[in-house]
Design a protein around this motif. Structure first.
Motif, mmCIF file in Angstrom:
data_model
loop_
_atom_site.group_PDB
_atom_site.id
_atom_site.type_symbol
_atom_site.label_atom_id
_atom_site.label_comp_id
_atom_site.label_asym_id
_atom_site.label_seq_id
_atom_site.Cartn_x
_atom_site.Cartn_y
_atom_site.Cartn_z
ATOM 1 N N GLU A 95 2.532 24.263 3.212
ATOM 2 C CA GLU A 95 3.032 23.738 4.489
ATOM 3 C C GLU A 95 2.999 22.212 4.566
ATOM 4 O O GLU A 95 3.495 21.626 5.536
ATOM 5 N N THR A 96 2.425 21.535 3.558
ATOM 6 C CA THR A 96 2.379 20.072 3.551
ATOM 7 C C THR A 96 3.675 19.531 2.953
ATOM 8 O O THR A 96 4.015 19.848 1.813
ATOM 9 N N ASP A 97 4.401 18.739 3.726
ATOM 10 C CA ASP A 97 5.694 18.205 3.306
ATOM 11 C C ASP A 97 5.497 17.155 2.214
ATOM 12 O O ASP A 97 4.838 16.135 2.443
ATOM 13 N N PRO A 98 6.046 17.359 0.996
ATOM 14 C CA PRO A 98 5.870 16.368 -0.072
ATOM 15 C C PRO A 98 6.467 15.008 0.262
ATOM 16 O O PRO A 98 5.992 13.985 -0.242
ATOM 17 N N ILE A 99 7.488 14.972 1.101
ATOM 18 C CA ILE A 99 8.050 13.685 1.507
ATOM 19 C C ILE A 99 7.030 12.912 2.329
ATOM 20 O O ILE A 99 6.847 11.694 2.161
ATOM 21 N N LEU A 100 6.321 13.608 3.198
ATOM 22 C CA LEU A 100 5.265 12.976 3.976
ATOM 23 C C LEU A 100 4.142 12.497 3.063
ATOM 24 O O LEU A 100 3.596 11.404 3.248
ATOM 25 N N VAL A 101 3.806 13.314 2.060
ATOM 26 C CA VAL A 101 2.773 12.913 1.100
ATOM 27 C C VAL A 101 3.149 11.601 0.430
ATOM 28 O O VAL A 101 2.339 10.670 0.344
ATOM 29 N N ARG A 102 4.402 11.497 -0.026
ATOM 30 C CA ARG A 102 4.823 10.282 -0.745
ATOM 31 C C ARG A 102 4.940 9.087 0.177
ATOM 32 O O ARG A 102 4.914 7.943 -0.282
ATOM 33 N N SER A 103 5.089 9.325 1.493
ATOM 34 C CA SER A 103 5.126 8.199 2.421
ATOM 35 C C SER A 103 3.728 7.623 2.633
ATOM 36 O O SER A 103 3.587 6.470 3.044
ATOM 37 N N ARG A 104 2.704 8.410 2.323
ATOM 38 C CA ARG A 104 1.323 7.949 2.498
ATOM 39 C C ARG A 104 0.679 7.539 1.182
ATOM 40 O O ARG A 104 -0.335 6.825 1.182
ATOM 41 N N ILE A 105 1.245 8.006 0.074
ATOM 42 C CA ILE A 105 0.671 7.737 -1.245
ATOM 43 C C ILE A 105 1.763 7.151 -2.123
ATOM 44 O O ILE A 105 2.697 7.842 -2.522
ATOM 45 N N PRO A 184 0.750 2.079 2.273
ATOM 46 C CA PRO A 184 0.225 3.360 1.800
ATOM 47 C C PRO A 184 -1.291 3.412 1.946
ATOM 48 O O PRO A 184 -1.978 2.386 1.983
ATOM 49 N N GLU A 185 -1.810 4.616 2.014
ATOM 50 C CA GLU A 185 -3.253 4.810 2.087
ATOM 51 C C GLU A 185 -3.880 4.864 0.698
ATOM 52 O O GLU A 185 -5.055 4.537 0.519
ATOM 53 N N LEU A 186 -3.091 5.304 -0.267
ATOM 54 C CA LEU A 186 -3.550 5.426 -1.646
ATOM 55 C C LEU A 186 -2.398 4.965 -2.532
ATOM 56 O O LEU A 186 -1.246 5.342 -2.291
ATOM 57 N N LEU A 187 -2.708 4.161 -3.545
ATOM 58 C CA LEU A 187 -1.668 3.641 -4.432
ATOM 59 C C LEU A 187 -2.005 4.053 -5.859
ATOM 60 O O LEU A 187 -3.107 3.794 -6.362
ATOM 61 N N LEU A 188 -1.060 4.739 -6.494
ATOM 62 C CA LEU A 188 -1.219 5.257 -7.846
ATOM 63 C C LEU A 188 -0.550 4.315 -8.843
ATOM 64 O O LEU A 188 0.588 3.887 -8.636
ATOM 65 N N PHE A 189 -1.242 4.030 -9.940
ATOM 66 C CA PHE A 189 -0.698 3.171 -10.996
ATOM 67 C C PHE A 189 -0.731 3.936 -12.307
ATOM 68 O O PHE A 189 -1.795 4.367 -12.752
ATOM 69 N N ASP A 190 0.427 4.097 -12.943
ATOM 70 C CA ASP A 190 0.513 4.804 -14.221
ATOM 71 C C ASP A 190 0.781 3.789 -15.333
ATOM 72 O O ASP A 190 1.915 3.371 -15.542
#
Length: 269
Positions: A95-105, A184-190
């Protein structure tokens, strides 16, 4: 996981024991192939956490679980949870929208990937998607993001120029500014510096050290010295499993697991 770990709202002075996110018993499958197995990883708020390990050990796979990047490709399957605090929501729940996830991360990739737009429009892109249209607000937030990415002084007179006119290191900092602009609340670096020269790498590392004022960071790197320089916490991964996690200084100087010790000593990897 220590039950004494606090999970509370972020502020600019969180102690290191406050979590922003955590993976709980996380497994990930490409079809029938298990790429991650029962990973438990805390991500401390306003700190940098590095993921290290040999190629193919699951570092990038784990990183991309945090913003549901795997959803863009067929044949994947998650088990377990990734909790995001202070909301305490499961990022992997159906039920968690992945678009919302990417807007926060947000995420910054291995190679700089600016859009075929001007410097200004690269940073403003996500803001416009968020419905921000007032020129004064756009200009202020673009400038703030470029300052936070330590790029403003270099591009303030080139905002209308193509992003492709910037150097590789500048393009990577522009991508970081683009990610920062939407707060963003969390920033991922690859592997954010693997395609850059030593001078640009040093610039990005200094930026990573300074970013913790603004955002929690999770960084995949093959460069052990880079992990030691920029991260307060480090996780060592091997064959899809998290072997050891702890404060970077402790893990590098007194690892508790023989596999970690062997990897750090260059005996494999």
């Amino acid at each position: 996981m220590n039950n004494s770990v606090q999970r509370q709202p972020a502020n600019s002075h969180e102690p290191s024991h406050v979590l922003k996110a955590e993976a709980r018993n996380l497994s990930f499958f490409y079809g029938d192939k298990a790429a991650l197995r029962e990973v438990n990883l805390p991500v401390h708020a306003r700190r940098a956490t590095a993921l290290i390990g040999p190629s193919g050990c699951g570092k990038s796979t784990l990183l991309r679980c945090f913003n549901r990047m795997h959803d863009l490709y067929p044949g994947h399957r998650y088990q377990g949870e990734i909790r995001l605090y202070p909301d305490d929501i499961n990022l992997l729940a159906p039920e968690t929208d992945p678009i919302l996830v990417r807007s926060r991360i947000g995420m910054v990739f291995q190679k700089p990937n600016p859009f075929p737009k001007s410097v200004f429009e690269n940073v403003a892109y996500g803001l416009r998607l968020r419905g921000i249209r007032q020129p004064a607000e756009l200009e202020a937030r673009v400038e703030r993001a470029l300052r936070d990415a330590a790029l403003w002084d270099e591009v303030k007179d080139r905002l209308k120029d193509s992003a492709y006119a910037l150097s590789g290191g500048q393009q990577q900092r522009l991508c970081i500014a683009r990610a920062l602009a939407v707060e963003p609340e969390l920033l991922l670096f690859d592997e954010p510096t693997s395609a850059l020269d030593p001078l640009a790498t040093a610039s990005i590392e200094e930026l990573l050290r300074n970013l913790k004022v603004h955002v929690t960071t999770l960084i995949v790197t093959h460069n052990l010295q880079q992990a030691a320089r920029v991260a307060e916490f480090t996780a060592f991964m091997y064959l899809g499993e998290l072997v050891e996690f702890g404060p970077t200084e402790v893990l590098f100087n007194a690892p508790s697991q023989k596999q970690t010790e062997d990897y750090l000593a260059g005996r494999f990897g």
